[in-house]
Design an enzyme around this catalytic site. Structure first.
Site, short mmCIF file in Angstrom:
data_model
loop_
_atom_site.label_atom_id
_atom_site.label_comp_id
_atom_site.label_asym_id
_atom_site.label_seq_id
_atom_site.Cartn_x
_atom_site.Cartn_y
_atom_site.Cartn_z
N GLU A 58 0.88 -1.09 0.17
CA GLU A 58 0.11 0.09 -0.05
C GLU A 58 0.67 1.17 0.09
O GLU A 58 2.00 1.33 0.70
CB GLU A 58 -0.67 -0.06 1.05
N LYS B 22 -9.80 1.70 -2.77
CA LYS B 22 -9.98 1.18 -1.43
C LYS B 22 -11.29 1.59 -1.00
O LYS B 22 -11.61 2.56 -0.99
CB LYS B 22 -8.75 1.68 -0.47
N CYS C 100 -5.49 -3.05 2.54
CA CYS C 100 -5.02 -2.83 3.98
C CYS C 100 -6.48 -3.02 4.65
O CYS C 100 -6.64 -4.12 5.11
CB CYS C 100 -4.48 -1.50 4.20
#
Length: 285
Positions: A46, A119, A160
């Site tokens: 990330e 995300k 994440c």
């Protein structure tokens, strides 16, 4: 009987800093090594190209994708090294320029972009360690799941904090995922408590390979990340793991290589048929 060796995934663990040029040079070196070691596809962490919690300082580097030099730079590297590449993620502006997105790209070995993923879940937390993170103050969450065909199999995308939402991974499986990428920049405190447990759980409950390239070490913006990049098979076994990261500088990386056996997912799903059991139970409700 097919005796061809399983294709290899390369996880690039970085200590990305506040200078994108330095981070890009690190990626280039890592991809060269991954290619030399026979990897088919490389995975970055990330925020691989810019990790800076100072939002004012980072403004000068962040643009809309159409204006950013970063995707093209990674496309050129993938083509030059002959590798498929998962970018981990990078900060970009939304098309209207009002907000940021945390975006992954999947790039083929010919340099073409095959998939994008923003995300979905924003990291808005106050941790027992005293750390406070409000990702949603600057970033807009994505709204679409993404699955893409790659040489490693059908790859589901996540980033994440998404890791904590198992319903996303069930949806990826419903769309055919056999492998899942989870690039991350986990804090040390949450990593020590949850990183291995959650990644292994996602592998077991989806019967997918999990490929989690991580940030690790002490960064130029003052934060520390957990490291421990992991490749996990569909039965939940750890195939490979990187070291924590320690005092690595912006110019360092750790490369972890793991095989991705395409038949492993089918074997795990045959042994424990979660999809079939779920369908039967749903019909009873």
């Amino acid at each position: 009987m097919d005796t061809a060796p399983a294709p290899l995934a390369a996880l690039v663990q970085m200590t990305s800093g506040i200078d994108p040029a330095v981070n890009l040079a690190t990626v280039d070196r890592a991809l060269a090594e991954a290619a030399d070691r026979g990897a088919t596809m490389a995975f970055l962490p990330e925020m691989s190209l810019l990790l800076d919690r100072d939002r004012q300082r980072s403004v000068a580097h962040i643009a809309r994708e159409v204006d950013s030099p970063w995707p093209a730079a990674l496309q050129a590297m993938a083509e030059r090294h002959g590798l498929w590449l998962h970018s981990g993620s990078m900060p970009l502006l939304t098309d209207d320029g009002e907000r940021r997105v945390n975006r992954s790209h999947v790039i083929a070995a010919d340099g073409s972009i095959r998939a994008r993923y923003d995300k979905i879940h924003m990291f808005d937390v106050t941790l027992p360690s005293g750390e406070n993170w409000t990702e949603s103050a600057a970033y807009a969450g994505g709204a679409a799941i993404e699955v893409v065909d790659t040489p490693l199999g059908r790859l589901g995308l996540s980033i994440c904090y998404d890791l904590r939402f198992p319903e996303l991974y069930r949806a990826l499986v419903d769309h055919g995922a056999e492998v899942v990428a989870i690039p991350a920049a986990f804090t040390v405190s949450t990593g020590e408590a949850h990183w291995h447990i959650l990644l292994r759980a996602r592998a077991i409950e989806t019967a997918c390979h999990i490929l989690a390239a991580a940030q690790g070490g002490t960064h130029a913006d003052g934060r520390a990340t957990f490291g421990h990049s992991l490749a996990i098979d569909p039965w939940g076994a750890i195939l490979a793991e990187a070291e924590a990261g320690g005092t690595a500088s912006d110019r360092d990386y750790r490369l972890t290589i793991a095989p991705v056996a395409k038949e492993a997912s089918a074997r795990a799903r045959q042994a424990i048929p979660l999809g079939r059991s779920r369908a039967v139970r749903a019909a009873d409700l």
